[in-house]
Design a protein around this motif. Structure first.
Motif, PDB file in Angstrom:
ATOM      1  N   LEU A 202      38.660  40.565  44.130  1.00  0.00           N
ATOM      2  CA  LEU A 202      39.918  39.940  44.542  1.00  0.00           C
ATOM      3  C   LEU A 202      40.115  40.061  46.054  1.00  0.00           C
ATOM      4  O   LEU A 202      40.490  39.098  46.728  1.00  0.00           O
ATOM      5  CB  LEU A 202      41.091  40.595  43.817  1.00  0.00           C
ATOM      6  CG  LEU A 202      41.161  40.409  42.292  1.00  0.00           C
ATOM      7  CD1 LEU A 202      42.342  41.183  41.723  1.00  0.00           C
ATOM      8  CD2 LEU A 202      41.265  38.935  41.924  1.00  0.00           C
ATOM      9  N   ILE A 203      39.871  41.268  46.568  1.00  0.00           N
ATOM     10  CA  ILE A 203      40.039  41.507  48.006  1.00  0.00           C
ATOM     11  C   ILE A 203      39.116  40.607  48.816  1.00  0.00           C
ATOM     12  O   ILE A 203      39.520  39.985  49.809  1.00  0.00           O
ATOM     13  CB  ILE A 203      39.784  42.991  48.336  1.00  0.00           C
ATOM     14  CG1 ILE A 203      40.888  43.865  47.734  1.00  0.00           C
ATOM     15  CG2 ILE A 203      39.697  43.206  49.850  1.00  0.00           C
ATOM     16  CD1 ILE A 203      40.582  45.341  47.784  1.00  0.00           C
ATOM     17  N   ASP A 204      37.850  40.508  48.384  1.00  0.00           N
ATOM     18  CA  ASP A 204      36.884  39.671  49.101  1.00  0.00           C
ATOM     19  C   ASP A 204      37.297  38.206  49.089  1.00  0.00           C
ATOM     20  O   ASP A 204      36.964  37.444  50.011  1.00  0.00           O
ATOM     21  CB  ASP A 204      35.491  39.812  48.484  1.00  0.00           C
ATOM     22  CG  ASP A 204      34.856  41.164  48.780  1.00  0.00           C
ATOM     23  OD1 ASP A 204      35.430  41.928  49.582  1.00  0.00           O
ATOM     24  OD2 ASP A 204      33.795  41.455  48.198  1.00  0.00           O
ATOM     25  N   ALA A 205      38.035  37.796  48.041  1.00  0.00           N
ATOM     26  CA  ALA A 205      38.480  36.406  47.929  1.00  0.00           C
ATOM     27  C   ALA A 205      39.834  36.181  48.599  1.00  0.00           C
ATOM     28  O   ALA A 205      40.376  35.071  48.560  1.00  0.00           O
ATOM     29  CB  ALA A 205      38.562  36.009  46.456  1.00  0.00           C
ATOM     30  N   GLY A 206      40.372  37.228  49.223  1.00  0.00           N
ATOM     31  CA  GLY A 206      41.655  37.111  49.898  1.00  0.00           C
ATOM     32  C   GLY A 206      42.837  37.046  48.955  1.00  0.00           C
ATOM     33  O   GLY A 206      43.907  36.544  49.310  1.00  0.00           O
ATOM     34  N   LEU A 207      42.662  37.593  47.744  1.00  0.00           N
ATOM     35  CA  LEU A 207      43.721  37.569  46.731  1.00  0.00           C
ATOM     36  C   LEU A 207      44.385  38.938  46.595  1.00  0.00           C
ATOM     37  O   LEU A 207      43.761  39.973  46.850  1.00  0.00           O
ATOM     38  CB  LEU A 207      43.159  37.125  45.375  1.00  0.00           C
ATOM     39  CG  LEU A 207      42.564  35.711  45.341  1.00  0.00           C
ATOM     40  CD1 LEU A 207      41.903  35.449  43.998  1.00  0.00           C
ATOM     41  CD2 LEU A 207      43.645  34.667  45.627  1.00  0.00           C
ATOM     42  N   HIS A 208      45.614  38.943  46.153  1.00  0.00           N
ATOM     43  CA  HIS A 208      46.389  40.170  45.998  1.00  0.00           C
ATOM     44  C   HIS A 208      46.068  40.846  44.665  1.00  0.00           C
ATOM     45  O   HIS A 208      46.004  40.185  43.622  1.00  0.00           O
ATOM     46  CB  HIS A 208      47.877  39.846  46.076  1.00  0.00           C
ATOM     47  CG  HIS A 208      48.775  41.004  45.778  1.00  0.00           C
ATOM     48  ND1 HIS A 208      48.810  42.140  46.571  1.00  0.00           N
ATOM     49  CD2 HIS A 208      49.662  41.211  44.760  1.00  0.00           C
ATOM     50  CE1 HIS A 208      49.694  42.984  46.062  1.00  0.00           C
ATOM     51  NE2 HIS A 208      50.211  42.457  44.963  1.00  0.00           N
TER      52      HIS A 208
END
Length: 335
Positions: A202-208
């Protein structure tokens, strides 16, 4: 009843030192030996079968301890390990340790009382200190699916964090921006690793990372169903679920179906382990392959090496792989 830990604390020495004194497997200073012997006498400690099992002759058998004998995961381990050990002329003695610390200790005591030459264990309930002391007592050990830094050359694991990340990245790649996660019990390292992989994707995809979308369960169908119900009651938006093992994925799938959701048309689902029933579900379950056969092979090669029979390269950390089936919908091609 006094334990080896009690003796070590009273004597002011490590549990490993107490084991060495009891078993006579290596040198201990005279002062430490006297302290241990005095503590044993004061506490009335009686050495268990760990010490008694260290026979000078070998029996040609290897003890296998798993939490349960049924189920595709543990039965797969038993079958693969037994098949490999037979090729080296070893028989197996099997004990099911259940899911409690006391019962797993009893299983180890039982196996050692049968004077097995070595132990291969899937022992999540036993403490690091207990397992370190057990190895220090002189019995060759291999741990499956667990890593203890002090026993790094005795542990065969898979990269659970990578597996959780690959599973979540696959969902994200197909357009799922709101992914729920059913974790295993977070007191277990493999469950924590898979959850961390989910978070990293999620972090790598810019998601919370949203805790509302995460529910802890117990690696069983029933607990997976309960966790899915909790997520649904929270009324949060999600189009996919990453379940940290296939049993929990099955429980989640049953709840989603009962609640009127179509898998994968409305909710996509991905599991972990690739146990045998995953390919026979409707829809067939997309999942992460847990390389049970390879883990068993590496464990047998390592234990044979520890027994001085064969020198070979051992892969201590295995890689899971994605198995694509029919339980995940590609949102990008349906927009």
């Amino acid at each position: 009843m006094a334990t080896i830990k009690d003796v070590s604390e009273l004597a002011g020495v490590s549990q490993a030192t107490v084991s060495r004194v009891i078993n006579g497997t290596s040198r201990v200073s005279h002062d430490k030996k006297l302290k241990v012997e005095k503590a044993i006498k004061e506490l009335g400690y009686r050495p268990n079968s760990i010490a008694q099992a260290l026979a000078f002759s070998r029996t040609g058998s290897v003890g296998i301890m798993v939490p349960e004998l049924g189920g595709p995961f543990y039965s797969g381990i038993l079958h693969s390990v037994e098949e490999q050990l037979r090729r080296f002329g070893y028989h197996v003695v099997v004990s099911a340790g259940s899911l409690s610390e006391s019962s797993q200790r009893e299983s180890i005591e039982f196996l050692l009382s049968r004077r097995v030459d070595a132990l291969i264990m899937h022992a999540q309930q036993l403490s690091d200190d207990y397992l370190i002391a057990l190895e220090d007592s002189g019995i060759p050990i291999v741990l499956l699916n667990r890593f203890i830094p002090e026993m790094s050359d005795s542990c065969i694991t898979i990269d659970n964090e990578l597996g959780g990340k690959i599973a979540t990245q696959y969902l994200l790649k197909l357009g799922h921006k709101h992914v729920a996660c059913i974790t295993g019990p977070l007191d277990k390292a493999d469950a924590r690793g898979r959850l961390q992989g989910y978070r990293n994707a999620l972090i790598d995809a810019g998601l919370h990372y949203d805790e509302v979308l995460v529910s802890e369960a117990g690696f069983t169908e029933e607990s997976g169903a309960s966790a899915m119900q909790k997520i649904l009651r929270r009324k949060c938006k999600f189009t996919a679920v990453f379940a940290s093992n296939d049993h929990m994925a099955l429980g989640a799938c049953e709840v989603l179906t009962d609640e009127g959701y179509s898998v994968p048309d409305e909710i996509s689902l991905i599991g972990f382990d690739d146990i045998i029933f995953a390919r026979y579900l409707t829809p067939k379950l997309t999942t992460m392959n847990f390389p049970i056969e390879q883990m068993s092979l590496e464990a047998v090669q390592l234990i044979i090496q520890k027994l001085g029979k064969n020198k070979c390269d051992v892969n201590f950390k295995l890689l899971p792989s994605l198995v694509v089936r029919n339980s995940v919908k590609d949102l990008l091609t349906t927009l």
